[in-house]
Design a protein around this motif. Structure first.
Motif, PDB file in Angstrom:
ATOM      1  N   GLU A 169       4.082  69.780  22.122  1.00 24.61           N
ATOM      2  CA  GLU A 169       4.072  70.857  23.048  1.00 24.61           C
ATOM      3  C   GLU A 169       5.158  70.142  24.380  1.00 24.61           C
ATOM      4  O   GLU A 169       5.251  69.240  24.507  1.00 24.61           O
ATOM      5  N   LEU A 213      -1.007  77.420  25.164  1.00 20.28           N
ATOM      6  CA  LEU A 213      -0.419  76.173  24.104  1.00 20.28           C
ATOM      7  C   LEU A 213       0.735  76.977  23.084  1.00 20.28           C
ATOM      8  O   LEU A 213       1.853  76.469  23.066  1.00 20.28           O
ATOM      9  N   LEU A 241       3.774  76.650  25.292  1.00 23.26           N
ATOM     10  CA  LEU A 241       4.074  75.120  25.210  1.00 23.26           C
ATOM     11  C   LEU A 241       4.835  74.908  23.629  1.00 23.26           C
ATOM     12  O   LEU A 241       5.787  74.094  23.842  1.00 23.26           O
ATOM     13  N   ARG A 242       4.291  75.434  22.901  1.00 24.75           N
ATOM     14  CA  ARG A 242       4.901  75.066  21.420  1.00 24.75           C
ATOM     15  C   ARG A 242       6.067  75.700  21.173  1.00 24.75           C
ATOM     16  O   ARG A 242       7.054  75.148  20.456  1.00 24.75           O
TER      17      ARG A 242
END
Lengths: 420, 420
Positions: B297, B410, B413-414
């Motif tokens: 991440e 998420l 972030l990934r």
């Protein structure tokens, strides 16, 4: 259900009774089920082929014996979801790579004994913790994984119980071919008798950490592990090399000297039964290892620490390690019982949280096993970071009032004492 | 009052008006005075002689440009207590080593401009934050230090305010001889034009991080710095080498796309005014740098990051850096104003705390400046770790429910996105 999980279920028939999963998934008072999590974990299957960098890291593992602990978490290519209540499978026949079969295992008496030991200790310790929690308290959440190359692991984690903020007890049992890179590094460390090959290896370890709610009750950590190699084309019942490592340490937020004395005396008794030189040597090693160098403080009041132990017949060291592991409950539970219901203030809780911050700093910055795990591609990160507390705190320039209980703790962390 | 502090007071007469300390020590609503702390800080005077290992680390600093930021915190051998409300002294004449005097400084126009810039930015930004806090809100706690070899620093930290859990704005201004070890490493990096010597160096930097209470309001970080060398026996007004570094990034717990767009658009405008190639290049560099690799991440939704910038005349880069630093308030304050009073649940707060845990992981495990600082003997650890949040949390195997706002964050972030 995915293919690998079917395999796991099939192989679970091989299990001995004492490895049956007692816990399944039992939510604690505040630990809520999460269906998305369940699904995610059940389907977490990563590619099975190792990249060159993974191979390199595997090799680098052997650079220090301690990393075997971290290594155990690597390349765990099959995971079982938390809804699986079946027992964890035996690692001796890899359920997913049947062609390798028995050829990739060791068949020593010691590997069987050590496997039984870590399984039994996990049960003993989690049972003792659940007893502390009481009938309405937290229960362990259990999940397990299978390493495709041969190996299994089981994590037991309890969060937001009545007594414990977070407690985790992991075991790992690995039986597979020994990677050439790892052997190379072992040779570089001047390990004797492993200049031939190929070798099969066996690793078994238990690792635990417990963070209570009450700031008067200390955190405990312990970790015991065994490593052995046999010649793949030789006698699988005779290791060509084997060693043990491990230790335990106590991390109070408030110092009760009698607790430190009890903790040290209990482990000293276990040591003294095997060699009077063990305790003083391993006590110092522990003080040196759990050093939050950038703070000039030890993590806690210490305990023991040892690695690469092979100074006598493995049977004798096993008995020592068994006694150490068997001491965990006796070392820790009486202390928690004394402290878990003590009154405390909001300021006490804040100080505990600051100390938890230091625990995080040690584990992320200095702990060799954690550092190695974090640098490993494909690692099972939740196992590596299981030791972190549920909550932690950092205040700028916090310094305890002179003469306060907080300052008294710091004094001991800055100048480790002899407790027994 | 100790000797060094008397010196500091004397040298404070040299100050320009805009470096006057506005804040002194003003406790916020929950930030309590601590008399032991005051005493401890006032008397914190460490030995002035450097050990060989300190020298070695000084040298190692130059191995990567980013570490100049961490280096600024090193060897701060005199500290002033928080009861000292006098302005911070000028670094151009070291108050404690008068024999070195002007011989250890640079006299470039750029060093003066950069010193003024970081001092002004610290005031601007802390003022804007206190305005957000409101008249009854938190105030910055300010302390400063003097580096015996030549240099000063001032930390402004606000804890447990009404809007911010923790906010810190540090500046450091170093003027001294350039350590030979540092030069050696710069040469190893193939820096041209520094093969003679001895050199004097000048470093000025500002570093800030702000963690709001409300989980809907994001954390921000920014850091801008300048480094230059002059020949000790040459023209002190003409640097033989100089470069800039810095950047900013936004770390939300909940993604509001308009906030990410605003943050990026504002810094893109600052970049585009100087070179249309800057933003795309530095945006990617930021995504690559703030990578919590072991989690797969990014730390947040990014911003910009650059280092060793010397691609055009220093005056032009200074204008760029000035515009970046000058954008911080405009980048961040409107976002906080929108989010700071939004309603939120206990679950939202827990998720924010988990994200704070990731922030801690990045800073302790991956951030090069922090890692370097932690490995440096004699470092001022509170300055290095000022960026850590007040509180953080780690839950075992936490995975957000599919399709939830937490899962949406998420995803970003990934897979970092282009925002503008």
């Amino acid at each position: 259900m995915s293919g690998p999980m079917t395999h796991i279920t099939a192989s679970s028939r091989l299990l001995a009774t004492n490895s049956r999963c007692r816990y399944g998934w039992s939510p604690g008072p505040q630990f809520k089920p999460n269906s998305a999590r369940t699904r995610a974990m059940a389907s977490a299957v990563t590619p099975s082929s190792k990249t060159p960098s993974q191979q390199a890291v595997l090799g680098a593992t052997a650079a220090f014996g301690l990393s075997v602990g971290a290594w155990l978490y690597m390349n765990q290519t099959k995971q079982r979801g938390i809804e699986c209540e079946a027992a964890i499978p035996s690692p001796r026949i890899s359920p997913d790579v049947p062609s390798k079969g028995e050829t990739t295992t060791t068949e020593t008496e010691m590997s069987r004994k050590m496997e039984q030991l870590v399984r039994r200790l996990q049960q003993e310790i989690t049972t003792a913790v659940e007893e502390l929690e009481g009938p309405d308290g937290g229960k362990f959440f259990r999940d397990s994984w299978v390493r495709e190359e041969g190996g299994v692991g089981a994590s037991c984690v309890l969060q937001e119980g009545k007594v414990f903020e977070k407690a985790g007890v992991n075991i790992s049992i690995i039986a597979s071919k020994a990677p050439e890179g790892m052997l190379k590094h072992m040779r570089a460390r001047k390990r004797q008798g492993i200049d031939k090959g190929p070798y099969n290896m066996f690793v078994a370890g238990i690792s635990l950490v417990m963070h209570p709610h009450n700031p008067m009750a200390p955190t405990v950590h312990a970790n015991y592990r065994y490593f052995e190699l046999v010649e793949e084309n030789g006698d699988h019942s005779k290791p060509v090399a084997s060693w043990f490592g491990g230790g335990c340490d106590l991390t109070p937020s408030y110092l009760f000297e009698e607790d430190a004395v009890h903790f040290h005396q209990t482990i000293k008794n276990a040591c003294d039964a095997h060699d009077p030189a063990y305790y003083p040597k391993f006590k110092k090693w522990c003080d040196d290892y759990f050093d939050v160098k950038h703070r000039g403080e030890r993590r806690g009041v210490g305990g023991i620490f040892f690695d690469d132990l092979e100074d006598r017949p493995a049977d004798e060291i096993f008995e020592f390690v068994k006694d150490c592991g068997g001491s965990v409950v006796q070392q820790y539970v009486p202390i928690v019982k004394k402290r878990m219901n003590m009154p405390y203030t909001e300021e006490n809780k804040k100080w505990q949280q600051l100390r938890r911050g230091r625990y995080v700093e040690f584990n992320l910055v200095h702990d060799r096993g954690t550092k190695f795990g974090l640098a490993t591609p494909g690692v099972r990160i939740e196992s590596v970071l299981m030791s972190l507390p549920l909550t932690a705190r950092w205040e700028y320039c916090h310094t305890p009032v002179e003469g306060s209980p907080e300052a008294k703790l710091l004094e001991v962390l800055r100048n480790p004492r002899e407790w027994v």
